[in-house]
Design a protein around this motif. Structure first.
Motif, mmCIF file in Angstrom:
data_model
loop_
_atom_site.group_PDB
_atom_site.id
_atom_site.type_symbol
_atom_site.label_atom_id
_atom_site.label_comp_id
_atom_site.label_asym_id
_atom_site.label_seq_id
_atom_site.Cartn_x
_atom_site.Cartn_y
_atom_site.Cartn_z
ATOM 1 N N LEU A 131 0.814 -1.228 0.000
ATOM 2 C CA LEU A 131 0.000 0.000 0.000
ATOM 3 C C LEU A 131 0.846 1.276 0.000
ATOM 4 C CD1 LEU A 131 -2.869 -0.975 2.481
ATOM 5 C CD2 LEU A 131 -2.910 -0.990 -0.024
ATOM 6 N N ASP A 132 2.122 1.134 0.289
ATOM 7 C CA ASP A 132 3.060 2.244 0.144
ATOM 8 C C ASP A 132 4.193 1.730 -0.729
ATOM 9 O OD1 ASP A 132 1.937 4.272 1.935
ATOM 10 O OD2 ASP A 132 2.384 2.842 3.534
ATOM 11 N N MET A 133 4.994 2.639 -1.224
ATOM 12 C CA MET A 133 6.109 2.194 -2.052
ATOM 13 C C MET A 133 7.388 2.889 -1.594
ATOM 14 S SD MET A 133 6.198 2.114 -6.167
ATOM 15 C CE MET A 133 7.390 3.339 -6.616
ATOM 16 N N ASP A 134 8.371 2.070 -1.234
ATOM 17 C CA ASP A 134 9.679 2.609 -0.858
ATOM 18 C C ASP A 134 10.740 1.548 -1.147
ATOM 19 O OD1 ASP A 134 9.489 0.758 1.210
ATOM 20 O OD2 ASP A 134 9.012 2.234 2.741
ATOM 21 N N ALA A 135 11.965 1.766 -0.639
ATOM 22 C CA ALA A 135 13.061 0.843 -0.964
ATOM 23 C C ALA A 135 12.741 -0.593 -0.542
ATOM 24 C CB ALA A 135 14.349 1.312 -0.309
ATOM 25 N N SER A 136 11.925 -0.780 0.513
ATOM 26 C CA SER A 136 11.606 -2.146 0.947
ATOM 27 C C SER A 136 10.678 -2.851 -0.052
ATOM 28 C CB SER A 136 11.005 -2.156 2.362
ATOM 29 O OG SER A 136 9.666 -1.718 2.353
ATOM 30 N N THR A 137 9.860 -2.068 -0.776
ATOM 31 C CA THR A 137 8.991 -2.658 -1.814
ATOM 32 C C THR A 137 9.847 -3.281 -2.917
ATOM 33 O OG1 THR A 137 7.521 -0.782 -1.391
ATOM 34 C CG2 THR A 137 6.967 -2.178 -3.280
ATOM 35 N N ALA A 138 11.004 -2.656 -3.152
ATOM 36 C CA ALA A 138 11.908 -3.124 -4.216
ATOM 37 C C ALA A 138 12.383 -4.550 -3.961
ATOM 38 C CB ALA A 138 13.112 -2.198 -4.310
ATOM 39 N N LEU A 139 12.371 -4.962 -2.686
ATOM 40 C CA LEU A 139 12.886 -6.286 -2.331
ATOM 41 C C LEU A 139 11.744 -7.287 -2.123
ATOM 42 C CD1 LEU A 139 15.462 -5.005 0.313
ATOM 43 C CD2 LEU A 139 15.849 -5.391 -2.132
ATOM 44 N N ARG A 140 10.505 -6.785 -2.173
ATOM 45 C CA ARG A 140 9.337 -7.603 -1.851
ATOM 46 C C ARG A 140 8.854 -8.346 -3.101
ATOM 47 N NH1 ARG A 140 3.882 -5.928 1.100
ATOM 48 N NH2 ARG A 140 2.410 -6.797 -0.366
ATOM 49 N N PHE A 141 9.525 -9.410 -3.441
ATOM 50 C CA PHE A 141 9.087 -10.249 -4.569
ATOM 51 C C PHE A 141 8.791 -11.635 -4.027
ATOM 52 C CE2 PHE A 141 11.098 -6.876 -6.964
ATOM 53 C CZ PHE A 141 10.221 -6.723 -8.030
ATOM 54 N N HIS A 142 7.671 -12.200 -4.455
ATOM 55 C CA HIS A 142 7.283 -13.535 -3.991
ATOM 56 C C HIS A 142 8.293 -14.563 -4.512
ATOM 57 C CE1 HIS A 142 4.866 -17.106 -3.273
ATOM 58 N NE2 HIS A 142 4.077 -16.364 -2.511
ATOM 59 N N ALA A 143 8.681 -15.502 -3.655
ATOM 60 C CA ALA A 143 9.656 -16.530 -4.053
ATOM 61 C C ALA A 143 9.188 -17.257 -5.315
ATOM 62 C CB ALA A 143 9.865 -17.509 -2.903
ATOM 63 N N GLY A 144 7.874 -17.462 -5.436
ATOM 64 C CA GLY A 144 7.316 -18.153 -6.611
ATOM 65 C C GLY A 144 7.599 -17.398 -7.900
ATOM 66 N N GLU A 145 7.553 -16.073 -7.851
ATOM 67 C CA GLU A 145 7.846 -15.276 -9.055
ATOM 68 C C GLU A 145 9.295 -15.491 -9.472
ATOM 69 O OE1 GLU A 145 6.945 -11.035 -8.937
ATOM 70 O OE2 GLU A 145 7.949 -10.719 -10.860
ATOM 71 N N LEU A 146 10.167 -15.618 -8.470
ATOM 72 C CA LEU A 146 11.594 -15.805 -8.789
ATOM 73 C C LEU A 146 11.849 -17.201 -9.359
ATOM 74 C CD1 LEU A 146 12.789 -13.793 -5.749
ATOM 75 C CD2 LEU A 146 12.960 -13.119 -8.129
ATOM 76 N N VAL A 147 11.122 -18.201 -8.856
ATOM 77 C CA VAL A 147 11.253 -19.557 -9.430
ATOM 78 C C VAL A 147 10.773 -19.535 -10.889
ATOM 79 C CG1 VAL A 147 10.420 -21.944 -9.304
ATOM 80 C CG2 VAL A 147 11.045 -20.728 -7.199
ATOM 81 N N LEU A 148 9.617 -18.892 -11.112
ATOM 82 C CA LEU A 148 9.063 -18.847 -12.474
ATOM 83 C C LEU A 148 9.960 -18.081 -13.445
ATOM 84 C CD1 LEU A 148 5.325 -18.200 -11.557
ATOM 85 C CD2 LEU A 148 6.206 -20.228 -12.724
#
Ligand SMILES: [Zn+2]
Length: 289
Positions: A131-148
């Motif tokens: 709901l907000d966007m900052d440097a921590s959002t940049a690291l918030r990727f679901h592990a499943g997206e990285l596997v795919l």
């Protein structure tokens, strides 16, 4: 030739990589406190804790799944001269530059697919649901997206002919740039107008994180802004104050706890009326405050 090969198989020293990434993150966090761009809606401490937990799982996935598959592939591609850049036999500096530009462009295509292919969107959704966007959002990727994304990464390496050093450089620059363009840092508007001619900037990427579909469907670029210019998907005219960050169907903070975010890809996305924006008077490609 042996010298060339030794250079391209080199990796960035771990300490330097860690210093660059931690240094960028810390600098951005300080600037976010001093010069915030958007007003935050959620408590920063619990949001950061949640985003960094998701990031930890993502980092473990990259280490355990992506690296063991992709690192040997870069070495084989370079040793056997496979792929476009290896066959072109360019000077080292030019090969590295072209590798970064082409990896960035093919990541633009991947990012577009994560929004348009329903299965991929399910796993990209947790990133956008912040709901907000900052440097921590940049690291918030679901592990499943990285596997795919592993087969895509392998195809990038194999088709483009990406050496170990080129991949390492691109990954570090990409991570630093995504922390920058997700950041909540208010850059002087005149300077950001210049900067976004070349790079993706916080106001530019803020528009991509809007709940309005026509705005999410813009600004897919990662490092350089030219892929969006090339494809006519650049959109700069939405002022940050009018943007609601997030996904329309996930605006309730109670639905955005750690376990709910991690299970999001496995549950149907609710349907809510899509927000729309009245036409803006500012030209599409001029950066608004
Ligand atoms: Zn996206």
């Amino acid at each position: 030739m042996a010298q060339r090969s030794a250079t391209l198989t080199r990796e960035i020293p771990r300490w330097l990589n860690a210093l660059l990434i931690a240094g960028t993150f810390a600098t951005i966090v300080l600037l976010e406190i001093k010069r915030p761009l958007r007003r935050s809606r959620q408590d920063k401490v619990s949001r950061d804790a949640r985003n960094l937990s998701i990031a930890l799982l993502a980092a473990a996935t990259v280490t355990l799944v992506e690296k063991p598959l992709v690192a040997p592939l870069t070495r084989a591609v370079q040793r056997n001269r496979r792929g476009l850049l290896q066959q072109a036999r360019l000077p080292v500096a030019l090969e590295l530059l072209l590798s970064i530009v082409l990896l960035d462009y093919t990541l633009f295509i991947w990012h577009f697919l994560t929004h348009k292919v329903p299965l991929l969107w399910r796993f990209h959704l947790p990133h956008h649901a912040d709901l907000d966007m900052d440097a921590s959002t940049a690291l918030r990727f679901h592990a499943g997206e990285l596997v795919l994304s592993v087969p895509w990464r392998a195809a990038q390496v194999r088709v483009l002919g990406v050496s170990p050093l080129a991949l390492a450089l691109w990954q570090t620059i990409t991570l630093m740039e995504i922390m920058f363009h997700h950041s909540n840092v208010r850059i002087p508007l005149a300077f950001e107008r210049l900067l976004c001619r070349v790079l993706v900037t916080p106001r530019m990427h803020g528009i991509h994180h809007s709940t309005v579909r026509q705005e999410t469907d813009a600004n897919w670029s990662t490092i350089f802004s030219w892929p969006d210019r090339l494809h006519g998907t650049l959109r700069l005219n939405v002022p940050q104050q009018v943007i609601t960050i997030g996904v329309a169907s996930y605006q309730d903070p109670a639905e955005l706890g750690l376990t709910k975010v991690l299970s999001m890809p496995f549950r149907p996305e609710g349907t809510v009326p899509q927000p729309v924006r009245e036409p803006l008077s500012i030209p599409r490609t001029s950066l608004a405050e």
